[in-house]
Enzyme design. Structure first.
Site, short mmCIF file in Angstrom:
data_model
loop_
_atom_site.label_atom_id
_atom_site.label_comp_id
_atom_site.label_asym_id
_atom_site.label_seq_id
_atom_site.Cartn_x
_atom_site.Cartn_y
_atom_site.Cartn_z
N LEU A 136 -47.67 -6.70 -2.42
CA LEU A 136 -48.16 -7.64 -1.41
C LEU A 136 -46.89 -8.05 -0.66
CD1 LEU A 136 -50.71 -9.72 -3.48
CD2 LEU A 136 -51.16 -7.83 -1.91
N PRO A 137 -46.62 -7.41 0.47
CA PRO A 137 -45.27 -7.40 1.06
C PRO A 137 -44.87 -8.67 1.81
CG PRO A 137 -46.77 -6.15 2.43
CD PRO A 137 -47.55 -6.58 1.22
N CYS A 138 -44.63 -9.72 1.09
CA CYS A 138 -44.18 -10.97 1.71
C CYS A 138 -42.80 -10.81 2.36
CB CYS A 138 -44.20 -12.13 0.72
SG CYS A 138 -43.35 -11.82 -0.81
N HIS A 139 -42.06 -9.78 1.98
CA HIS A 139 -40.76 -9.53 2.62
C HIS A 139 -40.92 -9.13 4.09
CE1 HIS A 139 -42.01 -5.58 1.06
NE2 HIS A 139 -41.31 -5.06 2.07
#
Length: 167
Positions: A136-139
Site C-alpha cells: 500500500l504505497p504511502c511512499h
C-alpha cells in the site's frame, strides 16, 4: 482493492526478510498480509508478543513478489491483504492501492478521491498509520508542492523507493 477481514484469535505469524532498503518485518494471519514494516525503527510498528509464531514459509509468495519489485520487474503486488484500521483509514489505504508505480499523488488529491476534500491532514495521519508499507504505497504521496513529507520508514527510504520506481 478489497481487503480481507482480518482473522481473529491467536493466528499471528511473522518473519523478517532482507531487501535493498534494509530488513523488513512481515506480519500475517495465515491467509493475508497484515503488516509490513521497515526495521529497526518504523513508526507505529507493533510489538511482537510471545504468542506470535515465526513462520517464514507462510510469506514465500510475498517475498518472491518483493524480490521482483526491488529488481524492477513487478509494478503491482498480488497478495491478499487484511490491514486493521478505522473505516476512514481503510478508505485511505484502498485509495493508496490505486496510485501507480512510478507516480506520485498528494494528500489533497487523495482526500478529494475518497470524497473528503477538506481532510488532507487526516489523510496524512492515516497514511502515517499504514500498516502495509510498500504494497500500500504511502511512499508515493507527497506534499501539495511536490516536496517529500514524512514517511514511517524514514525519508531516505521514501526517496530511495521513489527513485527506484522512476527507473
Amino acid at each position: 482493492m478489497e481487503f480481507a477481514a482480518p482473522l481473529g484469535g491467536p493466528r499471528r505469524f511473522t518473519t523478517t526478510t532482507p531487501t535493498p532498503i534494509g530488513e523488513l518485518l512481515l506480519l500475517g494471519d495465515g491467509e493475508s498480509i497484515t503488516g509490513l514494516y521497515m526495521l529497526p525503527d518504523h513508526l507505529y510498528m507493533p510489538s511482537i508478543a510471545d504468542d506470535w509464531v515465526r513462520d517464514p514459509g507462510l510469506f514465500g509468495e510475498l517475498e518472491r513478489q518483493l524480490d521482483a519489485y526491488f529488481a524492477g520487474e513487478l509494478k503491482v503486488f498480488d497478495v491478499p491483504l487484511a490491514p486493521r484500521g478505522t473505516p476512514f483509514q481503510l478508505d485511505v489505504w484502498r485509495e493508496l492501492s490505486t496510485v501507480p508505480c512510478g507516480v506520485t499523488t498528494t494528500y489533497g488529491a487523495m482526500a478529494l478521491a475518497i470524497g473528503k476534500p477538506t481532510a488532507s491532514r487526516a489523510v496524512g495521519a492515516a497514511n502515517g498509520r499504514n500498516p502495509i508499507s510498500i504494497i500500500l504505497p504511502c511512499h508515493r504521496v507527497v506534499g501539495a508542492n511536490g516536496s517529500l513529507t514524512g514517511y514511517g520508514g524514514g525519508l531516505p527510504r521514501k526517496m530511495r523507493l521513489l527513485d527506484m520506481e522512476r527507473g
